[in-house]
Design a protein around this motif. Sequence first.
Motif, PDB file in Angstrom:
ATOM      1  N   THR A   1       0.798  -1.223   0.000  1.00 40.24           N
ATOM      2  CA  THR A   1       0.000   0.000   0.000  1.00 40.24           C
ATOM      3  C   THR A   1       0.833   1.277   0.000  1.00 40.24           C
ATOM      4  O   THR A   1       0.272   2.368  -0.104  1.00 40.24           O
ATOM      5  CB  THR A   1      -0.934   0.015   1.226  1.00 40.24           C
ATOM      6  N   THR A   2       2.161   1.143   0.128  1.00 36.65           N
ATOM      7  CA  THR A   2       3.014   2.334   0.144  1.00 36.65           C
ATOM      8  C   THR A   2       4.422   1.938  -0.263  1.00 36.65           C
ATOM      9  O   THR A   2       4.694   0.778  -0.579  1.00 36.65           O
ATOM     10  CB  THR A   2       3.016   2.991   1.545  1.00 36.65           C
ATOM     11  N   GLN A   3       5.318   2.916  -0.269  1.00 27.88           N
ATOM     12  CA  GLN A   3       6.718   2.747  -0.638  1.00 27.88           C
ATOM     13  C   GLN A   3       6.891   2.269  -2.090  1.00 27.88           C
ATOM     14  O   GLN A   3       7.786   1.493  -2.412  1.00 27.88           O
ATOM     15  CB  GLN A   3       7.438   1.805   0.329  1.00 27.88           C
ATOM     16  N   SER A   4       6.023   2.754  -2.942  1.00 28.55           N
ATOM     17  CA  SER A   4       6.172   2.545  -4.375  1.00 28.55           C
ATOM     18  C   SER A   4       5.963   3.877  -5.068  1.00 28.55           C
ATOM     19  O   SER A   4       4.987   4.588  -4.792  1.00 28.55           O
ATOM     20  CB  SER A   4       5.147   1.528  -4.882  1.00 28.55           C
ATOM     21  N   SER A   5       6.877   4.219  -5.954  1.00 28.67           N
ATOM     22  CA  SER A   5       6.784   5.487  -6.667  1.00 28.67           C
ATOM     23  C   SER A   5       7.068   5.269  -8.144  1.00 28.67           C
ATOM     24  O   SER A   5       7.589   4.219  -8.551  1.00 28.67           O
ATOM     25  CB  SER A   5       7.777   6.503  -6.095  1.00 28.67           C
ATOM     26  N   PHE A   6       6.744   6.294  -8.948  1.00 33.62           N
ATOM     27  CA  PHE A   6       7.067   6.273 -10.375  1.00 33.62           C
ATOM     28  C   PHE A   6       7.104   7.732 -10.848  1.00 33.62           C
ATOM     29  O   PHE A   6       6.066   8.350 -11.087  1.00 33.62           O
ATOM     30  CB  PHE A   6       6.029   5.467 -11.159  1.00 33.62           C
ATOM     31  N   VAL A   7       8.312   8.274 -10.947  1.00 30.19           N
ATOM     32  CA  VAL A   7       8.474   9.696 -11.260  1.00 30.19           C
ATOM     33  C   VAL A   7       9.577   9.879 -12.303  1.00 30.19           C
ATOM     34  O   VAL A   7      10.361   8.970 -12.589  1.00 30.19           O
ATOM     35  CB  VAL A   7       8.818  10.506  -9.988  1.00 30.19           C
ATOM     36  N   ASN A   8       9.595  11.090 -12.887  1.00 31.94           N
ATOM     37  CA  ASN A   8      10.659  11.510 -13.808  1.00 31.94           C
ATOM     38  C   ASN A   8      10.739  10.657 -15.075  1.00 31.94           C
ATOM     39  O   ASN A   8      11.819  10.433 -15.624  1.00 31.94           O
ATOM     40  CB  ASN A   8      12.025  11.507 -13.101  1.00 31.94           C
TER      41      ASN A   8
ATOM     42  N   ARG B   1      10.726 -10.989  -0.771  1.00 24.78           N
ATOM     43  CA  ARG B   1      11.582 -10.108   0.034  1.00 24.78           C
ATOM     44  C   ARG B   1      11.914  -8.826  -0.719  1.00 24.78           C
ATOM     45  O   ARG B   1      11.893  -7.731  -0.143  1.00 24.78           O
ATOM     46  CB  ARG B   1      12.852 -10.856   0.422  1.00 24.78           C
ATOM     47  N   ASN B   2      12.209  -8.926  -1.999  1.00 27.14           N
ATOM     48  CA  ASN B   2      12.529  -7.726  -2.774  1.00 27.14           C
ATOM     49  C   ASN B   2      11.301  -6.870  -3.049  1.00 27.14           C
ATOM     50  O   ASN B   2      11.424  -5.664  -3.232  1.00 27.14           O
ATOM     51  CB  ASN B   2      13.211  -8.126  -4.086  1.00 27.14           C
TER      52      ASN B   2
ATOM     53  N   GLY C   1       9.571  -2.110   5.467  1.00 30.81           N
ATOM     54  CA  GLY C   1       9.347  -2.258   4.035  1.00 30.81           C
ATOM     55  C   GLY C   1      10.591  -1.972   3.219  1.00 30.81           C
ATOM     56  O   GLY C   1      11.717  -1.959   3.723  1.00 30.81           O
ATOM     57  N   VAL C   2      10.403  -1.712   1.918  1.00 35.88           N
ATOM     58  CA  VAL C   2      11.500  -1.376   1.015  1.00 35.88           C
ATOM     59  C   VAL C   2      10.944  -0.497  -0.105  1.00 35.88           C
ATOM     60  O   VAL C   2       9.816  -0.681  -0.550  1.00 35.88           O
ATOM     61  CB  VAL C   2      12.163  -2.648   0.433  1.00 35.88           C
TER      62      VAL C   2
END
Length: 364
Positions: free
Chosen positions: A221-228, A276-277, A285-286
């Motif tokens: 639900t978090t710690q995922s992004s997609f920018v630039n 894990r990844n 989290g990661v």
Amino acid sequence: MAISIKVTVIAVRMFATPLRQPNVLTQSQKMSPGMDGHDKPYQYEITDHGYGKDAVKVLHVSRKGPVHTIQEFEVGTHLKLYSKKDYYQGNNSDIVATDSQKNTVYLLAKKHGIESPEKFALLLAKHFINKYSHVEEAHVHVEAYPWQRVCQDETRTTINGKCEKGTAGSCDFSSIDDRSQHNHAFIFTPTALHYCDVVVRRSDPKQTVITGIKGLRVLKTTQSSFVNFVNDEFRSLPDQYDRIFSTVIDSSWEYSDTESLDFLKAWQTVKNIILRNFAGDPQVGVSSPSVQHTLYLSEREVLDVLPQVSVVSMTMPNKHYFNFDTKPFQKIVPGDNNEVFIPVDKPHGTIYAQLARKNINSHL
């Protein structure tokens, strides 16, 4: 140094795409005259062929005292013969009937037992090559049904994670290893499919063994992004600094060495590496800056941890969850919305990559 990879497609599903060796004159092509039934030169050539039995369902029970172990498989067997006289002339004298192939599955399971999909597939493929001298190639596909033992806390009634009053014992286990596992009762846990493809060719002393994971669906639900990413006149997606990340992972890998390999442990190791990844530490989290990066880290760790794996392939389609727009409904639910999402399966992005050790030949 460049990577040299020879590609042969092996279908995940039951032999939807036949095996091929492009631009190589096989023994079967040398032996078949290319004639029709009237002994006249034929203007067409069969460039690939084979036949077999698909979706043979088998359950094997290993009974060692009070402790029983089960393996349930769907097995497909396909043979390629040196001769094509069954096609050209309607001569069936070399055909090992598909019903006979089905019986072979059950008889070898009875005679030798079943330990893992890979070992059983190797047993079958080598049997067909050794038993029938006119068989050029044997391809066995196995899909394992995901049965696991019923554990102690699964047999007790819980409410909000706590034992219901009147239930004997405690349901609080610090880890799955502390659970008491049932001797002979099992539960179907379709988290992911374990499958394998084994190909044995008479002309090649080294068999092909490919194992895979299919349908491993995950979400965070978090710690995922997609920018630039590329910003041009076709772009409509804004930078996403914190988004839901969900995917259904398919992965396959080829073994360069199968001697004394624990196939079940290796499969579980790959599954654990992927999780894990994707998820990271349970408490913190990661970060995932892109699906591509998470995919690459998983493949790299597979090659780092399992030296027997020569190449690994992975596909991660995006399963989108879009925010429901509550702005027009401020009188009903004031404020921003970051709790309610709309699942959207189609269309979806698809990210894939294959990572290989240098200077290998791969059948993935």
